[in-house]
Design a protein around this motif. Structure first.
Motif: not given
Length: 512
Positions: A68-69, A265-272, A352-354
């Motif tokens: 994703r851009k 077990n929560r995965v904290r993804l980056p904002k946006g 594969r690992h954004p």
């Protein structure tokens, strides 16, 4: 009819004897050949004993994730396009005696600058008055050099790299400790010397000054740098240090609130970062795998396995953590495919690992960012080399015709800790997709206003060029402001004299 429908369905008539059927005038139907076939297959005479299939391990890492851009990361590449060209020109200039060079000699480096067509180099240098100044020495003899602010920034950069030699030594040691044979070709390390903040001649300085750490060996493909001493204190990755800090912070928060384990077990993804449910699940499964240190022995890991990709991601994460700006080119990482046993599709593995990396397709070559080190388009932690680069970017953004009230070049703070007066124009703006410049030729075409240079001789750009008229450029920041000129009589009265042109502030303007 209704009464007949209510009657029970008649049973099938009994089979008649052929003679009786003939006497009754009815011909019996032929027997159905498949009537004796069983409707269901008979059970097997003995139970089948099938060989159990071996359990196939699901490779979570091979799941595809759509790229994703993200505009903030792409803006970092866009705003450094002019700076990249200026740094190439500066590297060519500082290699000359006294850091002075003629424009005719600069024409020999057109391939290094990415130029494939004839270009007006004098117009290109005049585009950056904050960095280069042109000196005329005789007829048809033009030379250029750095401006005093650009000269000071260059000297500050050299002094800072010399002072941080110990940090550069540790980075080289870490890079060799992560390799499989603890040996890397010097030619490959040279691709990362600017990203790691190494001196230009690191082979003749760092590699020879520290024989207790390094040794130069001869290989079939050239000289290589080999590690001579393993330090367990350096074999700690940046991800492990960050994990220890997070654990300490979480422990303090639990002591302040309540001590209880998390339910999920929560995965904290980056904002946006927006992912589908399947992609988020696969990333969570990959995160739950045991961490493999990039400094651990990985010779037993099988190529294509999830554990091997877990180790490769740790190596890429550690290399990006060692860089100055926490980013580098994907091609620079592919040079180390043999030393770190990277897969052939290294770019696909990084995409594969954004949650850890971002790959930008802007520019000539793809760039990879360490996501956790950036907030929007700015680095979270900036060292002194990054601050010097920002000052250099401000000098590049100085227009040739400054607007009224704009800061001059000399107002910039001197030294490493000087305050930055000039702002970077449009650093956080969203660039259009069609506005991206693919290579250096497109950038120079934009600077020169898109005009053809076939009428100008390659070299110093002097022949066929009118020096009295400024070169025309396509961007808006280089065009001079429109000044309104009014006509006024010399004595201030209408006595019939010829009017004299004056500026709005009353100063007389000279006639053409």
């Amino acid at each position: 009819m209704d009464a007949k429908l209510l009657l029970p369905f008649p049973s099938a008539p009994a089979a008649l004897h052929p003679a009786t059927a003939a006497a009754a005038g009815r011909v019996p139907k032929s027997l159905f050949l498949g009537a004796s076939l069983p409707l269901r297959p008979p059970p097997p005479p003995f139970p089948l004993r099938l060989r159990p299939r071996p359990a196939v391990a699901v490779v979570v890492a091979q799941a595809a994730v759509k790229r994703r851009k993200e505009v903030p990361f792409d803006n970092v590449i866009q705003r450094d396009k002019k700076l990249k060209l200026v740094l190439k020109l500066r590297n060519i200039l500082v290699a000359q005696p006294d850091r002075v060079m003629s424009l005719r000699d600069l024409g020999r480096f057109r391939r290094d600058l990415g130029l494939t067509r004839k270009r007006r180099l004098i117009a290109l240098l005049k585009r950056f008055p904050g960095v280069f100044e042109i000196v005329e020495e005789g007829v048809y003899s033009l030379r250029f050099r750095l401006t005093p602010p650009a000269e000071r920034l260059y000297l500050d950069e050299l002094r800072l790299k010399n002072e941080s030699e110990g940090l550069a030594v540790d980075k080289l040691r870490k890079l060799l400790m992560m390799s499989q044979e603890k040996r890397i070709l010097i030619e490959k390390i040279a691709h990362l010397k600017h990203d790691l903040g190494l001196p230009p001649e690191f082979r003749d300085t760092i590699c020879l000054r520290y024989p207790q750490y390094f040794r130069i060996v001869r290989m079939d493909r050239g000289p290589a740098l080999e590690l001579t001493h393993w330090d367990p204190e350096l074999a700690v990755s940046a991800a492990e240090l960050a994990e220890e800090e997070n654990r300490a912070r979480e422990a303090e928060e639990r002591n302040l609130i309540i001590d209880r384990p998390l339910r999920f077990n929560r995965v904290r993804l980056p904002k946006g970062l927006k992912l589908t449910r399947g992609e988020a699940r696969r990333i969570a499964q990959f995160k739950e795998m045991p961490y493999i240190s990039p400094y651990a022995d990985f010779s037993h890991l099988r190529s294509g396995a999830a554990e091997k990709e877990k180790h490769a991601c740790g190596v890429v994460h550690e290399i990006l953590s060692l860089t100055v700006e926490k980013r580098t080119l994907v091609d620079h990482l592919t040079h180390f495919r043999e030393e770190f046993r990277f897969s052939q599709s290294l770019r696909g593995m990084i995409i594969r690992h954004p949650d850890m990396f971002y790959v930008s397709f802007k520019g000539d070559r793809d760039s990879v960012f360490l996501r956790e080190a950036y907030k929007d388009s700015q680095l979270v932690e900036k060292n002194k080399l990054v601050l010097l680069k920002e000052k250099m970017r401000a000098l590049v953004a100085v227009p040739r015709f400054p607007r009224r009230g704009a800061a001059s070049i000399g107002e910039e703070g001197e030294g490493i800790n000087g305050s930055l007066q000039l702002s970077d124009e449009g650093s956080d703006e969203e660039y259009d997709e069609d506005e991206g410049l693919s290579d250096m030729e497109d950038l120079i075409s934009e600077l020169s206003g898109g005009k053809s240079d076939a009428d100008y001789q390659w070299g110093d750009g002097w022949f066929g060029e009118n020096d009295d008229a400024p070169p025309e450029f396509g961007d808006d920041d280089s065009s001079p402001q429109e000044v309104k000129v009014t006509m006024k009589n010399a004595d201030g009265s209408a006595n019939g004299r010829a009017p004299v042109p004056v500026f709005p502030d009353g100063r007389p303007r000279e006639r053409w």
